[in-house]
Design an enzyme around this catalytic site. Structure first.
Site, PDB file in Angstrom:
ATOM      1  CD  GLU A 106      -2.965  -1.059   2.316  1.00  0.00           C
ATOM      2  OE1 GLU A 106      -2.689  -0.522   3.169  1.00  0.00           O
ATOM      3  OE2 GLU A 106      -3.833  -1.890   2.037  1.00  0.00           O
ATOM      4  CD  GLU A 131      -4.937  -6.038   2.743  1.00  0.00           C
ATOM      5  OE1 GLU A 131      -5.668  -5.064   3.328  1.00  0.00           O
ATOM      6  OE2 GLU A 131      -3.802  -5.852   3.126  1.00  0.00           O
TER       7      GLU A 131
END
Length: 848
Positions: free
Chosen positions: A190, A261
């Site tokens: 991320e 995710e």
């Protein structure tokens, strides 16, 4: 290489070239080619769809791994995903630990033993609500280091660790290119928002990270999540709740749409009220993602487990993603687990169309559409009928046929005609979790205490500075605790003249919590929050003429796990002053401060059997702050998970047989007036049959004798189904590329199945109604269209059985479909328990 394997390799390369694959990975003698094109990852040149679930090896003991992996596979998963945790594997520079819960190789080999694939997210920054985002503390002490940017000291240590992990995995032959289960590896995590923060240096860093990772020659593709412009051949992936709508996919159109995710709930921190994400919403998001061309989703988490000891990030609770398909204890959370299992089966029926069909979109009305994948020359077709309205159910027409599509749902037509799954219609059973008092709570419930955590004075501290020192720099992540102490002298003229005025101690802190004492008397506690970690402790106190002593026990609840400049984050006391004095405000910030790192009990390790003999224990007294408590207890009988209810306590740390169970914080109530977590999992592998030792360090004061030892079950099973539900996915199969009903068709009306856990049978039907019942499993209520006969029918079909099947139709229960308000819904709650030896009951039917 055998001729057959050589032909497979040649075919794989040919297929990759023909399909415009972005990369062809080296094939070893034992290995498998993992490649990709826009449609999917490919195994030996053949496209595939992947259902993955995150299970993190340090968050559950190794004896739980086989059951967790088996249940994931039973739930339709073919991949398990896990991070790699740098700070547990290298807690000190050059000191490695891959034992016990940290045995990464054993975990991935167990996945392979279950014939499943794996994804390894090396990072090595992982966030994961894990302490310091997985980065070891010692990195902060490397000169001139700046984390996660184009910084040579950081890159040097990061590359060394990545190479260490890759070598360890290679040595165990765990990459698919070696014949192992690992099909993808992740570098960084991320990063996109940090790239913006570091600007050009961030872009240089992420490009370097990609090249460094690819140079390790794992033989499998690398991924970066939340990195839309992933460099080179690295695949960018999506993290979030609704990646089918919020993510346009990689800008490089040769790379597939992968979802790393899919949040199955919301991780929770101390101070958070309960939160959930429904099975229906997750199923909608997954079906949506596959309908726009996605071919892999990973549930984060599929089993969250427990943040044992001090492994949780700042303010994160020990229980982690308890609302996942497998809860903290590894029990099925229904209907989430079952509804997703059914979805996976439905999508597998559609695999050929999804992977090789031509995609098209057909608008069917406002927020209504059909997404179609079709191989026309083979008469292969799948359609996703989507209703994005959040309030209105609709009946829409597709290819000349009417279809009822509930609000916020997708119906999957596996042959563009037959509804095999609806995201809003749950056919799987529900269950309710219950906690049960055990005799061990009251047996030998004798508590002792060690109250040797004496409140220190300035002269006793070896570390003395003018101003209070930063806490992380003092603790080096070895403890949560630091004592800050100072003293000051008051003259009689300094004291308040009025009796109704008391001086107030004001302690400003960078975080996270503190307990204050003045002249050995408890003054009070203060704390920050996850969003605002800095706080001021502001408490009235009594002072005296002459020398006064202040001592503040400051503590953290883990280190931060995200954001730029993580190496500069601070905790501990920043400023101290006293208001309300006759002489005005007294600023003690530069008064001279002593510091004592960690507790006496920690230094002596009195939570271990060896350490507890080094101090004197005495009969326990309630409501004493800064006190260690201990008692012995036997393991509860049976095999249900063991739980401690700490609701009578305040704040502190808990240990069982020397194992850190985690931080507890009962005194911090959320907006609904309850603690965020009061029940704490103690894995049975931490216990022995007799004489287990429970040790608590209590900061604020509590009533340890009222702590309860419980077990947890999911023996209350339920169904809640309507006549509008489609037939269960298990009724359908694909033969010669066509969807057909199993067994020649028969009655394809919806049916409800109830199934007890292994070795248990249905002993009682607690509730049964057909008509318009309402509520959730464990709390159903009758509607005005209730049919009393439902209870009789359910008992006849289910009592004594492990599994039973019930019709979902008005005819079976004498329901009145003309009754105003009827939803033609069946609700049943049953109770499972072990059948007593010799008890009557038919043999249990096979569970689905």
């Amino acid at each position: 290489m055998s001729g057959h394997r050589a032909r497979l390799a040649a075919l794989a390369v040919a297929l990759m070239m023909a399909s415009g694959a972005a990369a062809a990975w080296e094939l070893t003698k034992k290995g498998t080619v993992i490649s990709y094109d826009r449609r999917s990852l490919m195994v030996d040149g053949r496209r595939e769809i992947f259902f993955s679930g995150s299970i993190h090896y340090p968050r559950s003991p190794p004896d739980m791994w086989p059951d967790l992996i088996a249940k994931a596979k039973e739930g339709g998963l073919n991949v398990i995903e896990s991070y790699v945790f740098w700070n547990i594997h290298e807690p000190e520079k050059g000191v490695l630990n891959f034992e016990g819960r940290y045995d990464m190789v054993k975990f991935f080999k167990m996945i392979q033993d279950n014939d499943m694939y794996a994804i390894v997210r090396i990072g090595p920054f992982i966030q994961a609500e894990w302490n310091h985002g997985g980065l070891p503390y010692w990195l902060r002490e490397i000169p001139d280091i700046v984390f996660r940017t184009n910084n040579e000291p950081f890159k040097s240590h990061m590359e060394k660790f990545v190479n260490l992990i890759v070598k360890k995995l290679k040595d165990a032959n765990l990459f698919a290119s070696q014949g192992g289960p690992i099909i993808l590896a992740q570098i960084e995590n991320e990063y996109q928002h940090l790239e913006a923060a570091f600007k050009e240096e961030g872009t240089k860093y992420i490009n370097w990270a990609a090249k460094m990772a690819e140079a390790t020659s794992t033989g499998v593709p690398w991924i970066m999540c939340k990195q839309t412009k992933a460099p080179g051949e690295v695949i960018p992936t999506c993290n979030g709740r609704n990646c089918g709508d919020t993510w346009p996919g990689p800008t490089n159109k040769t790379k597939p749409l992968l979802w790393t995710e899919n949040w199955t709930a919301q991780y929770r921190v101390f101070g958070d009220p309960p939160s959930q994400r429904s099975a229906e919403d997750i199923a909608f998001a997954v079906a949506r993602f596959f309908s726009v061309g996605g071919t892999m989703t990973n549930y984060y988490m599929y089993h969250g487990g427990t943040n044992f000891g001090r492994t949780a990030a700042a303010f994160v609770m020990p229980k982690y993603y308890d609302e996942a398909p497998l809860d903290e204890f590894g029990l099925y959370k229904e209907p989430k687990w079952g509804h997703l299992r059914d979805l996976h089966q439905a999508l597998k029926l559609c695999k050929k169309a999804l992977l090789w069909g031509t995609m098209s979109t057909q608008p069917l009305g406002k927020q209504l559409e059909a997404r179609v994948f079709e191989v026309k020359d083979q008469n292969v077709c799948v359609a996703f009928l989507s209703n994005h309205n959040t309030k209105d159910d609709v009946t829409l027409t597709f290819r000349g046929q009417p279809y009822f599509v509930p609000r916020h749902s997708i119906s999957i037509l596996a042959d563009c005609k037959t509804v095999v799954f609806s995201t809003q219609h749950v056919n799987s059973q529900h269950n309710q979790r219950t906690f049960h008092f055990t005799d061990q709570t009251v047996q030998n419930n004798v508590w002792q205490m060690y109250d040797g955590e004496k409140i220190p004075k300035y002269k006793q501290a070896k570390i003395r500075t003018r101003k209070p020192e930063e806490l992380y720099n003092l603790t080096k992540d070895k403890t949560d605790y630091v004592w800050y102490t100072s003293s000051f002298k008051l003259e009689s003229d300094d004291m308040p003249f009025r009796r109704d005025i008391r001086p107030v101690l004001e302690v400003n802190s960078h975080g996270h919590a503190s307990v204050a004492f003045v002249n050995n008397s408890f003054v009070g506690c203060g704390h920050g929050t996850k969003m605002n970690k800095a706080f001021m402790l502001q408490k009235p106190m009594d002072l005296k003429k002459g020398v006064n002593h202040i001592a503040v026990l400051a503590s953290t609840l883990g280190m931060m796990d995200s954001g730029a400049y993580l190496e500069h984050r601070e905790a501990g006391i920043d400023r101290v002053q006293i208001t309300g004095l006759n002489a005005g405000t007294l600023d003690l910030t530069n008064n001279g401060w002593g510091h004592i790192v960690s507790l006496v009990g920690e230094q002596k390790e009195i939570y271990t059997e060896k350490g507890m003999g080094t101090v004197a224990w005495k009969p326990a007294v309630n409501d004493k702050p800064l006190t260690w408590y201990k008692r012995n207890f036997d393991m509860p009988s049976g095999d249900d998970p063991v739980v401690l209810d700490l609701s009578p306590m305040g704040k502190g740390m808990m240990f069982v047989n020397g194992e850190g169970i985690g931080r507890y914080w009962i005194s911090y109530k959320h907006a609904l007036g309850r603690p965020s977590q009061q029940l704490y999992h103690v894995p049975r592998s931490f216990l022995r049959e007799k004489n287990n030792v429970l040790v608590l360090f209590e900061e604020e004061g509590g009533h340890p004798e009222a702590i309860m030892i419980l077990t947890v079950k999911r023996d209350n099973i339920c169904t809640f189904m309507s006549e509008k539900n489609p037939a269960h996915i298990k009724n359908w199969q694909r033969e010669d590329s066509q969807i057909t009903a199993k067994g020649g068709g028969g009655d394809l009306k919806p049916q409800a199945t109830l199934s007890c856990p292994p070795k248990k049978v249905i002993q009682q039907v607690v509730f049964a109604s057909f008509g318009n019942p309402q509520g959730i499993c464990g709390n159903y209520t009758l509607g005005n269209c209730h049919t009393p006969r439902a209870h009789e029918v359910a008992e006849k079909a289910c009592l004594g059985q492990r599994t039973c099947t019930l019709p979902v139709s008005a005819d079976a229960y004498g329901g009145d479909l003309k009754c105003p308000g009827t939803t033609a819904t069946l609700a049943v709650q049953a109770k499972c328990s072990r059948r007593a030896p010799g008890a009557p009951g038919a043999p249990a039917a096979a569970a689905q």
